[in-house]
Motif scaffolding. Structure first.
Motif, PDB file in Angstrom:
ATOM      1  N   ASP B  43       0.868  -1.183   0.000  1.00 14.99           N
ATOM      2  CA  ASP B  43       0.000   0.000   0.000  1.00 14.99           C
ATOM      3  C   ASP B  43       0.902   1.229   0.000  1.00 14.99           C
ATOM      4  N   ALA B  44       0.447   2.341   0.566  1.00 14.49           N
ATOM      5  CA  ALA B  44       1.231   3.572   0.477  1.00 14.49           C
ATOM      6  C   ALA B  44       2.393   3.626   1.474  1.00 14.49           C
ATOM      7  N   LEU B  45       2.529   2.598   2.321  1.00 18.18           N
ATOM      8  CA  LEU B  45       3.766   2.448   3.102  1.00 18.18           C
ATOM      9  C   LEU B  45       4.703   1.644   2.206  1.00 18.18           C
ATOM     10  N   THR B  46       5.349   2.355   1.299  1.00 18.23           N
ATOM     11  CA  THR B  46       5.962   1.673   0.157  1.00 18.23           C
ATOM     12  C   THR B  46       7.213   0.881   0.491  1.00 18.23           C
ATOM     13  N   ALA B  47       7.756   1.083   1.686  1.00 14.53           N
ATOM     14  CA  ALA B  47       8.993   0.376   2.019  1.00 14.53           C
ATOM     15  C   ALA B  47       8.770  -1.129   2.167  1.00 14.53           C
ATOM     16  N   TYR B  48       7.525  -1.544   2.356  1.00 12.83           N
ATOM     17  CA  TYR B  48       7.258  -2.966   2.584  1.00 12.83           C
ATOM     18  C   TYR B  48       6.347  -3.548   1.527  1.00 12.83           C
ATOM     19  N   LEU B 369      17.086  15.966  17.236  1.00 10.98           N
ATOM     20  CA  LEU B 369      17.177  14.575  16.780  1.00 10.98           C
ATOM     21  C   LEU B 369      17.621  14.505  15.318  1.00 10.98           C
ATOM     22  N   ALA B 370      17.105  15.448  14.492  1.00  6.32           N
ATOM     23  CA  ALA B 370      17.459  15.452  13.068  1.00  6.32           C
ATOM     24  C   ALA B 370      18.969  15.580  12.915  1.00  6.32           C
ATOM     25  N   GLN B 371      19.572  16.440  13.748  1.00  2.28           N
ATOM     26  CA  GLN B 371      21.031  16.600  13.687  1.00  2.28           C
ATOM     27  C   GLN B 371      21.732  15.315  14.104  1.00  2.28           C
ATOM     28  N   GLN B 372      21.215  14.714  15.196  1.00  2.80           N
ATOM     29  CA  GLN B 372      21.819  13.458  15.672  1.00  2.80           C
ATOM     30  C   GLN B 372      21.788  12.380  14.596  1.00  2.80           C
ATOM     31  N   TYR B 373      20.669  12.262  13.910  1.00  4.04           N
ATOM     32  CA  TYR B 373      20.520  11.205  12.902  1.00  4.04           C
ATOM     33  C   TYR B 373      21.059  11.636  11.538  1.00  4.04           C
ATOM     34  N   GLY B 374      21.457  12.904  11.426  1.00  6.40           N
ATOM     35  CA  GLY B 374      22.005  13.389  10.167  1.00  6.40           C
ATOM     36  C   GLY B 374      20.988  13.390   9.039  1.00  6.40           C
ATOM     37  N   LEU B 375      19.737  13.710   9.365  1.00  5.85           N
ATOM     38  CA  LEU B 375      18.676  13.699   8.356  1.00  5.85           C
ATOM     39  C   LEU B 375      17.893  15.006   8.416  1.00  5.85           C
ATOM     40  N   VAL B 376      17.169  15.286   7.329  1.00  6.87           N
ATOM     41  CA  VAL B 376      16.350  16.496   7.277  1.00  6.87           C
ATOM     42  C   VAL B 376      14.910  16.132   7.610  1.00  6.87           C
ATOM     43  N   CYS B 377      14.286  16.985   8.421  1.00  9.43           N
ATOM     44  CA  CYS B 377      12.888  16.759   8.766  1.00  9.43           C
ATOM     45  C   CYS B 377      12.113  18.058   8.629  1.00  9.43           C
ATOM     46  N   CYS B 378      11.044  18.028   7.850  1.00 12.77           N
ATOM     47  CA  CYS B 378      10.155  19.186   7.715  1.00 12.77           C
ATOM     48  C   CYS B 378       8.890  18.893   8.514  1.00 12.77           C
ATOM     49  N   GLY B 399      23.639   4.314   1.847  1.00 14.57           N
ATOM     50  CA  GLY B 399      24.051   3.688   3.107  1.00 14.57           C
ATOM     51  C   GLY B 399      22.887   3.185   3.927  1.00 14.57           C
ATOM     52  N   ASP B 400      22.916   3.542   5.205  1.00 12.49           N
ATOM     53  CA  ASP B 400      21.904   3.029   6.122  1.00 12.49           C
ATOM     54  C   ASP B 400      20.798   4.067   6.357  1.00 12.49           C
ATOM     55  N   GLU B 401      20.527   4.915   5.377  1.00 12.87           N
ATOM     56  CA  GLU B 401      19.583   5.999   5.615  1.00 12.87           C
ATOM     57  C   GLU B 401      18.173   5.524   5.944  1.00 12.87           C
ATOM     58  N   LEU B 402      17.717   4.428   5.305  1.00 13.99           N
ATOM     59  CA  LEU B 402      16.377   3.931   5.630  1.00 13.99           C
ATOM     60  C   LEU B 402      16.300   3.540   7.110  1.00 13.99           C
ATOM     61  N   GLU B 403      17.299   2.803   7.583  1.00 10.90           N
ATOM     62  CA  GLU B 403      17.319   2.374   8.979  1.00 10.90           C
ATOM     63  C   GLU B 403      17.370   3.583   9.912  1.00 10.90           C
ATOM     64  N   ARG B 404      18.224   4.561   9.525  1.00  9.77           N
ATOM     65  CA  ARG B 404      18.331   5.768  10.354  1.00  9.77           C
ATOM     66  C   ARG B 404      17.012   6.532  10.373  1.00  9.77           C
ATOM     67  N   ALA B 405      16.363   6.636   9.198  1.00  9.53           N
ATOM     68  CA  ALA B 405      15.097   7.368   9.121  1.00  9.53           C
ATOM     69  C   ALA B 405      14.033   6.687   9.982  1.00  9.53           C
ATOM     70  N   GLU B 406      13.993   5.348   9.939  1.00  9.70           N
ATOM     71  CA  GLU B 406      13.006   4.625  10.745  1.00  9.70           C
ATOM     72  C   GLU B 406      13.279   4.795  12.234  1.00  9.70           C
ATOM     73  N   ALA B 407      14.555   4.753  12.608  1.00  3.47           N
ATOM     74  CA  ALA B 407      14.899   4.928  14.019  1.00  3.47           C
ATOM     75  C   ALA B 407      14.551   6.354  14.481  1.00  3.47           C
ATOM     76  N   PHE B 408      14.811   7.322  13.643  1.00  2.00           N
ATOM     77  CA  PHE B 408      14.493   8.723  13.919  1.00  2.00           C
ATOM     78  C   PHE B 408      12.966   8.868  14.089  1.00  2.00           C
ATOM     79  N   GLY B 409      12.209   8.272  13.156  1.00  2.00           N
ATOM     80  CA  GLY B 409      10.744   8.320  13.224  1.00  2.00           C
ATOM     81  C   GLY B 409      10.230   7.728  14.527  1.00  2.00           C
ATOM     82  N   ALA B 410      10.804   6.592  14.920  1.00  2.00           N
ATOM     83  CA  ALA B 410      10.376   5.941  16.167  1.00  2.00           C
ATOM     84  C   ALA B 410      10.650   6.843  17.361  1.00  2.00           C
ATOM     85  N   GLU B 411      11.822   7.535  17.328  1.00  4.33           N
ATOM     86  CA  GLU B 411      12.150   8.470  18.415  1.00  4.33           C
ATOM     87  C   GLU B 411      11.110   9.592  18.501  1.00  4.33           C
TER      88      GLU B 411
END
Lengths: 397, 495
Positions: B43-48, B369-378, B399-411
């Motif tokens: 479905d629209a959770l396209t990662a799976y 958190l965005a800085q910690q995970y090195g990702l951009v969040c709007c 790299g491991d951006e998907l894993e980092r993004a998921e961990a960031f989201g969970a946080e």
């Protein structure tokens, strides 16, 4: 036997012990609505009136959390202090059962789904209940829902608790959304209105941008017994509007334009409040000693339902979706009303009758087998030993 | 990685036989070839993604019942699916499961203005409901952003929201009746055109049950008269805190706007580059406030809101003068998710709800958190009802951006719960957030919810692997109550 726990933990202890010994509880706080519903076959009373008090009220979040036994007037006064209110317009049915007015508690209102005239627009008690804590039939403290309005995390158990008459759990804490109180309210009265014309007008009004928050019809006899007795010599249709000051003027103008072929009058804030309070509370029935049925049908079927029900004294709320009837609790009435709901859709509730009549005829619409099985399975999911208000809704629930 | 129920080897080996059985129920609606099934694998959770065992597309409720009766008899899992727009993986297929697609049941059955409701089959789209009644001046209030595609059956299952929830509620507040088919095929009507039901309010738990309790085969929806006037204000701030205070002050003044939307600086910039809605480019935050009602009422509330905002330091209050400007302002908000595509190829959209007062602190922490995970969040935020949508952008090929993004989201979601909020405001738990349910609920809380699941589906075959972190078999929960030797729901078909 009576258990009177002082804390939620003690409620859980009491229920756990009861579960172990198979002791069935009738759950009570002040008992104002004790005679609404089927009589409970219980061994003991679980008095939760000590589980009381407002836990948290954040007007800017539009959310209130309070213990189950908190007296409703306490909550309403607190909200009024911030110009807010409960959106389902809680009804006070205590006086219908010979109790003093203002004697209901939060959990009593929630468990009996005691919502008033705003129901057709604002929804029932369930639509305003966003979180709860309760003790299930095994004595476990369960939390469900949350403290924010927009939440879809997990099954919506707080809504299931509304109108469950304490058969699924002992409520200990409730979180409700609240709404700003309207700055002004007013009512347009359509005087000397037949039932047919009245229901037609209510249906039309419900679809207008005037956005009414109260739509009731009082036939002559109910009008004569109400705070609206002086408004007409026969039936009246009542259309309540609210909002800021300019909104109320505009809404009344819209209604005036639409209903200019009727004999009209306008009621101010105070009179509107008094009349709709009476309509919500079943006030016209307080001084009558009759049995009471409440019939819910699709609003468009209201007139036919009234004709078929054949009551001499009645009135209608919720744009015709709710009809209060003075009819005896008898085999014949039960049959007639069930035939009406089978044909038109809806359900009939025996709101007030003797202990014996409520046991014999039941109070709520009988369920078809498939639904009854599911209801029994849901009951077993919360209270497998059937120790919480057994029999209150249906004989086996 | 998300843990799903282990596929049943016996079922997998019986695929051809199951396909034949389904074809006998829905002769023209069984999909079995791999290439076509691929279109239904997520479905629209396209990662799976997961190719389903088979997909069946019934055209009426009797066929739905027959499929569910067959599944119960043969012990086969079933995953219901509407348009597949779930953002939480609610319709993620199972390798050994029948995917029950409801989009062919797309008829509007009854438009009933006298009772202000519309009766629809589950595959009718959200937008089609309004379309059916707008000529008479009515509309259907819930408006999830996928409304042109998403179906009412899915809306009921997920209790979908949208941008007007503070004033008009979620799906549950605009639903007056449903017909559902239980696993086993039995159909039940709950509610209707009348108010409430005689017994337990079972409809209230069916709504938002994410397809775990029953399959919606019909819904009765409340439609509302369209307010005569709708006005939109664009309010810009130099500080997020001032925007938050303005929201609180509007509510405290007793005004309930039809919509009240917040966007932060990063989001404003992304949207401006994407579709140029002419937002003030130097603002730290903007609010879009929509007020509806009668003309003088709207003027009064608009004036009041502008006054509140200016008093709390708004640098600009723009009253949209005409419909074109109003649409332009909204186009930016509605394009927010799409605009993220300009920043990075992938996005995770979080969906926690927080008490409104916590907004400035939560945004500060998200930024840390965005800085910690090195990702951009709007951040976009349904400020009226506290529903926060942090949009984490990344590139899954890096790299491991998907894993980092998921961990960031969970946080972020844990943070929402920690400040008194919840994991999901409108997207549902699905598979995406099930591992986090323990953040909000105790084991006993979750067991109680699973007991309810068992009351509706004691075989555990309907959409298993969703919502709950650990799926217990009903007997394992050990509470099935046998009274006097009789099962409490003896008439339900059993294996």
């Amino acid at each position: 036997m009576r258990a009177a726990p002082q804390t939620e933990e003690e409620v859980a202890d009491a229920v756990r012990q009861a579960a172990a010994t198979g002791t069935a509880f009738e759950i009570l706080s002040r008992g104002a609505l004790r005679n609404y519903g089927r009589p409970v076959s219980a061994d003991a009373i679980l008095d939760v009136s000590a589980i009381s008090g407002v836990v948290k009220y954040e007007p800017e979040e539009l959310v209130l959390t309070a213990c189950a036994g908190t007296p409703l007037p306490e909550i309403e006064a607190l909200l009024a202090g911030k110009n807010q209110m409960l959106g389902f317009e809680p009804a006070d049915w205590g006086p219908l059962f010979g109790e003093a007015a203002g004697n209901t508690t939060l959990a009593g209102i929630i468990a009996t789904n005691a919502c008033g005239a705003r129901r057709f627009k604002a929804g029932a008690v369930r639509d305003h209940t966003i979180g709860c804590r309760f003790i299930n039939g095994q004595g476990e403290a369960i939390k469900a829902g949350g403290h924010v309005i927009k939440n879809v995390t997990g099954f919506d158990l707080p809504k299931l608790m509304c109108g469950a008459f304490g058969t699924l759990g002992v409520l200990t804490e409730l979180t409700l959304r609240v709404i700003p109180a309207p700055k002004r309210i007013a009512t347009l009265v359509l005087k000397n209105c037949s039932a047919e014309a009245g229901f037609h007008a209510l249906s039309q009004a419900a679809g207008l941008a005037a956005d009414p928050t109260g739509l009731a019809y009082l036939p002559s006899k109910a009008r004569a017994a109400s705070a609206a007795s002086d408004l007409s010599s026969s039936g009246v249709a009542l259309i309540r509007v609210e909002g800021n000051s300019p909104a109320v003027v505009e809404r009344l103008d819209l209604l005036y334009a639409r209903f200019n072929d009727h004999d009209l009058a306008t009621l101010d804030d105070d009179r509107t409040r008094a009349i709709f309070c009476e309509i919500s509370d079943g006030g016209m029935f307080v001084s009558r000693s009759c049995d009471i049925w409440r019939l819910c049908v699709p609003p468009s079927q209201a007139h036919e339902a009234v004709e078929l029900a054949g009551a001499d004294f009645w009135y209608a709320d919720w744009a015709g979706g709710l009809i209060w009837l003075d009819l005896p609790a008898s085999e014949e009435t039960a049959k007639r009303l069930r035939a009406i709901t089978a044909r038109l859709g809806g359900h009939a509730t025996l709101m007030r009758a003797s202990h014996e009549a409520r046991t014999r005829f039941g109070v709520f619409e009988p369920e078809a087998p498939a639904r009854a099985n599911l209801t029994a399975a849901v009951k077993a999911a919360f209270d497998p030993g059937r120790i919480l208000n057994p029999g209150r809704m249906y004989e086996t629930i | 990685m998300i843990e799903m129920p282990v596929p049943d080897q016996t079922t997998l080996s019986r695929r051809a036989e199951i396909a034949a059985a389904l074809r006998s129920i829905v002769p023209d609606g069984v999909i079995g070839d791999e290439a076509t099934l691929k279109a239904y694998d997520r479905d629209a959770l396209t990662a799976y993604g997961q190719i389903p065992l088979l997909c069946v597309l019934p055209v009426n409720a009797d066929q739905v019942s027959a499929v569910l009766a067959f599944a119960a008899r043969e012990n086969i899992r079933v995953v219901p699916r509407g348009a597949g727009t779930s953002l939480s993986g609610g319709a993620l297929p199972l390798a050994d499961g029948i995917l029950l697609g409801l989009t062919r049941m797309n008829r509007i059955l009854d438009v009933d203005f006298a009772n202000r409701c519309v009766v629809v089959q589950p595959g009718v789209t959200n937008a089609a409901v309004t379309k059916a009644v707008q000529n008479a001046g009515f509309y259907y209030a819930p408006d999830p952003s996928s409304q042109i595609a998403c179906t009412i059956g899915g809306n009921v299952a997920e209790n979908s929201g949208g941008i007007h929830c503070l004033k008009y509620g979620l799906t549950t507040h605009n639903l007056t009746g449903v017909e559902i088919a239980l696993l086993g095929g039995e159909r039940l009507r709950l509610g209707g055109k009348h108010a409430g039901d005689g017994g337990l309010d079972l409809m209230s738990v069916v709504c938002g049950s994410e397809g775990l309790l029953g399959v919606v085969t019909e819904a009765t929806l409340r439609v509302l008269p369209r307010p005569p006037v709708t006005r939109t204000l664009l309010i810009a701030f130099d500080a997020i805190r001032a925007a938050g205070e303005t929201v609180a002050a509007i509510i405290a003044a007793g005004i309930i706007p039809a919509a009240l939307e917040f966007m932060d600086r990063r989001c404003i910039a992304a949207v401006e580059a994407f579709c140029a809605p002419h937002y003030p480019s130097d603002a730290e935050a903007i609010l879009i406030a929509e007020i509806d009602g009668t003309p003088a009422e709207v003027s009064e509330d608009t004036r009041h809101i502008a006054e509140i905002a200016s008093g709390l330091g708004a640098k600009e209050v723009r009253d949209c003068v005409d419909e074109a400007e109003r649409m332009r302002v909204w186009s930016g908000r509605k394009a927010a998710f799409g605009a993220m595509g300009r920043l990075e190829p992938d996005m995770l959209c979080m969906d926690g709800t927080i008490p409104r007062r916590a907004l400035p602190d939560v945004l500060d922490k998200i930024s840390t958190l965005a800085q910690q995970y090195g990702l951009v969040c709007c951040n976009v935020f349904h400020a009226g009802d506290g529903n926060l949508h942090p949009l984490i952008v990344f590139d899954c090929m890096r790299g491991d951006e998907l894993e980092r993004a998921e961990a960031f989201g969970a946080e972020i979601l844990k943070l929402c719960v920690a400040v008194g909020g919840v994991l999901t405001g409108e997207h549902g738990v699905g598979v995406e957030k099930k591992a986090l349910m323990g953040e909000m609920f105790s084991a006993a809380d979750l067991d109680q919810q699973q007991q309810l699941k068992c009351a509706f589906d004691d075989l555990g075959l309907l959409n298993p692997g969703k919502v709950f972190p650990t799926l217990h078999a009903c007997v394992e929960l050990g509470r099935m109550h046998v009274h006097g030797g009789r099962l409490p729901f003896a008439n339900l078909p059993r294996m």
